[in-house]
Design an enzyme around this catalytic site. Sequence first.
Site, PDB file in Angstrom:
ATOM      1  N   LYS A  14       0.831  -1.204   0.000  1.00 52.94           N
ATOM      2  CA  LYS A  14       0.000   0.000   0.000  1.00 52.94           C
ATOM      3  C   LYS A  14       0.869   1.259   0.000  1.00 52.94           C
ATOM      4  O   LYS A  14       2.073   1.205   0.287  1.00 52.94           O
ATOM      5  CB  LYS A  14      -0.909  -0.033   1.230  1.00 52.94           C
ATOM      6  CG  LYS A  14      -1.950  -1.184   1.240  1.00 52.94           C
ATOM      7  CD  LYS A  14      -2.747  -1.122   2.557  1.00 52.94           C
ATOM      8  CE  LYS A  14      -3.936  -2.055   2.586  1.00 52.94           C
ATOM      9  NZ  LYS A  14      -4.691  -1.921   3.860  1.00 52.94           N
ATOM     10  N   PHE A  64     -15.285   4.636   7.643  1.00 55.01           N
ATOM     11  CA  PHE A  64     -13.909   4.826   7.162  1.00 55.01           C
ATOM     12  C   PHE A  64     -13.769   4.627   5.655  1.00 55.01           C
ATOM     13  O   PHE A  64     -12.676   4.820   5.104  1.00 55.01           O
ATOM     14  CB  PHE A  64     -12.943   3.891   7.904  1.00 55.01           C
ATOM     15  CG  PHE A  64     -13.224   2.418   7.724  1.00 55.01           C
ATOM     16  CD1 PHE A  64     -12.726   1.729   6.631  1.00 55.01           C
ATOM     17  CD2 PHE A  64     -13.987   1.718   8.646  1.00 55.01           C
ATOM     18  CE1 PHE A  64     -12.987   0.376   6.458  1.00 55.01           C
ATOM     19  CE2 PHE A  64     -14.249   0.361   8.481  1.00 55.01           C
ATOM     20  CZ  PHE A  64     -13.740  -0.312   7.377  1.00 55.01           C
ATOM     21  N   ARG A 122       2.413  -5.734   9.761  1.00 57.95           N
ATOM     22  CA  ARG A 122       1.469  -4.695  10.157  1.00 57.95           C
ATOM     23  C   ARG A 122       1.787  -4.068  11.519  1.00 57.95           C
ATOM     24  O   ARG A 122       1.205  -3.047  11.878  1.00 57.95           O
ATOM     25  CB  ARG A 122       0.037  -5.243  10.097  1.00 57.95           C
ATOM     26  CG  ARG A 122      -0.441  -5.369   8.645  1.00 57.95           C
ATOM     27  CD  ARG A 122      -1.749  -6.083   8.532  1.00 57.95           C
ATOM     28  NE  ARG A 122      -2.475  -5.739   7.325  1.00 57.95           N
ATOM     29  CZ  ARG A 122      -3.675  -6.208   7.020  1.00 57.95           C
ATOM     30  NH1 ARG A 122      -4.282  -7.067   7.829  1.00 57.95           N
ATOM     31  NH2 ARG A 122      -4.288  -5.838   5.912  1.00 57.95           N
ATOM     32  N   HIS A 147      -1.998  -5.290   1.921  1.00 57.42           N
ATOM     33  CA  HIS A 147      -3.263  -6.012   1.818  1.00 57.42           C
ATOM     34  C   HIS A 147      -2.938  -7.458   1.492  1.00 57.42           C
ATOM     35  O   HIS A 147      -2.039  -7.726   0.693  1.00 57.42           O
ATOM     36  CB  HIS A 147      -4.144  -5.428   0.711  1.00 57.42           C
ATOM     37  CG  HIS A 147      -5.314  -6.308   0.395  1.00 57.42           C
ATOM     38  ND1 HIS A 147      -6.471  -6.294   1.136  1.00 57.42           N
ATOM     39  CD2 HIS A 147      -5.471  -7.295  -0.521  1.00 57.42           C
ATOM     40  CE1 HIS A 147      -7.301  -7.211   0.670  1.00 57.42           C
ATOM     41  NE2 HIS A 147      -6.718  -7.838  -0.330  1.00 57.42           N
TER      42      HIS A 147
HETATM   43  O1  CDP Z   1      -7.136  -5.752   5.430  1.00 58.21           O
HETATM   44  P1  CDP Z   1      -7.927  -6.713   6.302  1.00 58.21           P
HETATM   45  O2  CDP Z   1      -8.632  -7.785   5.504  1.00 58.21           O
HETATM   46  O3  CDP Z   1      -7.087  -7.276   7.418  1.00 58.21           O
HETATM   47  O4  CDP Z   1      -9.041  -5.837   7.054  1.00 58.21           O
HETATM   48  P2  CDP Z   1     -10.522  -5.409   6.635  1.00 58.21           P
HETATM   49  O5  CDP Z   1     -11.353  -5.430   7.869  1.00 58.21           O
HETATM   50  O6  CDP Z   1     -10.992  -6.158   5.436  1.00 58.21           O
HETATM   51  O7  CDP Z   1     -10.340  -3.873   6.220  1.00 58.21           O
HETATM   52  C1  CDP Z   1      -9.725  -3.532   5.013  1.00 58.21           C
HETATM   53  C2  CDP Z   1      -8.825  -2.354   5.248  1.00 58.21           C
HETATM   54  O8  CDP Z   1      -9.613  -1.238   5.635  1.00 58.21           O
HETATM   55  C3  CDP Z   1      -7.822  -2.523   6.391  1.00 58.21           C
HETATM   56  O9  CDP Z   1      -6.656  -3.217   6.026  1.00 58.21           O
HETATM   57  C4  CDP Z   1      -7.531  -1.090   6.751  1.00 58.21           C
HETATM   58  O10 CDP Z   1      -6.528  -0.506   5.921  1.00 58.21           O
HETATM   59  C5  CDP Z   1      -8.863  -0.390   6.461  1.00 58.21           C
HETATM   60  N1  CDP Z   1      -9.641  -0.104   7.689  1.00 58.21           N
HETATM   61  C6  CDP Z   1      -9.696   1.215   8.151  1.00 58.21           C
HETATM   62  O11 CDP Z   1      -9.097   2.111   7.540  1.00 58.21           O
HETATM   63  N2  CDP Z   1     -10.388   1.526   9.298  1.00 58.21           N
HETATM   64  C7  CDP Z   1     -11.038   0.565   9.971  1.00 58.21           C
HETATM   65  N3  CDP Z   1     -11.695   0.878  11.088  1.00 58.21           N
HETATM   66  C8  CDP Z   1     -11.010  -0.775   9.505  1.00 58.21           C
HETATM   67  C9  CDP Z   1     -10.300  -1.086   8.361  1.00 58.21           C
HETATM   68 MG    MG Z   2     -10.318  -7.791   4.367  1.00 56.36          MG
END
Ligand code: CDP
Ligand code: MG
Length: 246
Positions: A14, A64, A122, A147
């Site tokens: 990213k 968000f 992370r 990601h």
């Molecule tokens: O990336 P991952 O699958 O671990 O998490 P997700 O719950 O699918 O969320 C996707 C992405 O959204 C995260 O990796 C974060 O960069 C972003 N995010 C955010 O900016 N604020 C949040 N409260 C939750 C997720």
């Molecule tokens: Mg995800």
Amino acid sequence: MQKEELEQTLVLIKPDALKNSLTGYVLSQLSEVHSGLRFAGAKIVQVSRMLADQHYAEHRGKVFFPALLDYIMGLEHYPNDPWKRRVIAFVFQGPGAIAKIRAIAGPTNPHEAREKRPGCIRALGTIVLLKDAAGNVIGDRIDNLIHASATDTEAEREIKLWFKPSDIPPLMHAYPTEVNEDHYYFNDKSLSMTQESGSVCLLAPGDYVWKSDLDALRLIYKGQPSPCTIEMVAAKYLINEKRETV
Ligand code: CDP
Ligand code: MG
């Protein structure tokens, strides 16, 4: 090749990782020695809003979401340098690819990552508070460097969203492909098979495509329900097209 050898996952480095010059670090963590996985595809992408929106479709409507799109498009980390707004997309392949890379990436939230999995990628991330016009905190944007697809279904959807079959060596293909025999044009959210003013050609006869994309285009053209939208198919064919980067 054994079926389990074909397991693939999408990884995105990213914009926060690029800005902090962590690409080499991230790739060394994912290297074959650490992960036992192989590179199957790689590309540098200036992420369009359409691609960002499709990639994070499951998060539409969350507080968000707008900040997340700006983040993955590079607007947050390169507000004044549009040419630096990029992500690096990879397909990794090998047994257990999805779980292995999720484990090396670590928990979504960098605070949790530092606490529970020190040393994971992370753990180097950060959280930015999101505020409304009055200055009240309404949520947070999680800048977590990488990601990684979370499930088989997500991996297939995401790899097909970011990569064409010809971006991946044929012997490494995990999903069925087909040779397209028609012209498909995209024009402001609609699909046509004839060129019109302002339309862009997505596919021409002879193009090598994911079979599921072609199945979807045929259904969308006939106005029948399709498992994916026209934007889902078009976003990939417009990657790094100048008109889609603004
Ligand atoms: O990336 P991952 O699958 O671990 O998490 P997700 O719950 O699918 O969320 C996707 C992405 O959204 C995260 O990796 C974060 O960069 C972003 N995010 C955010 O900016 N604020 C949040 N409260 C939750 C997720
Ligand atoms: Mg995800």
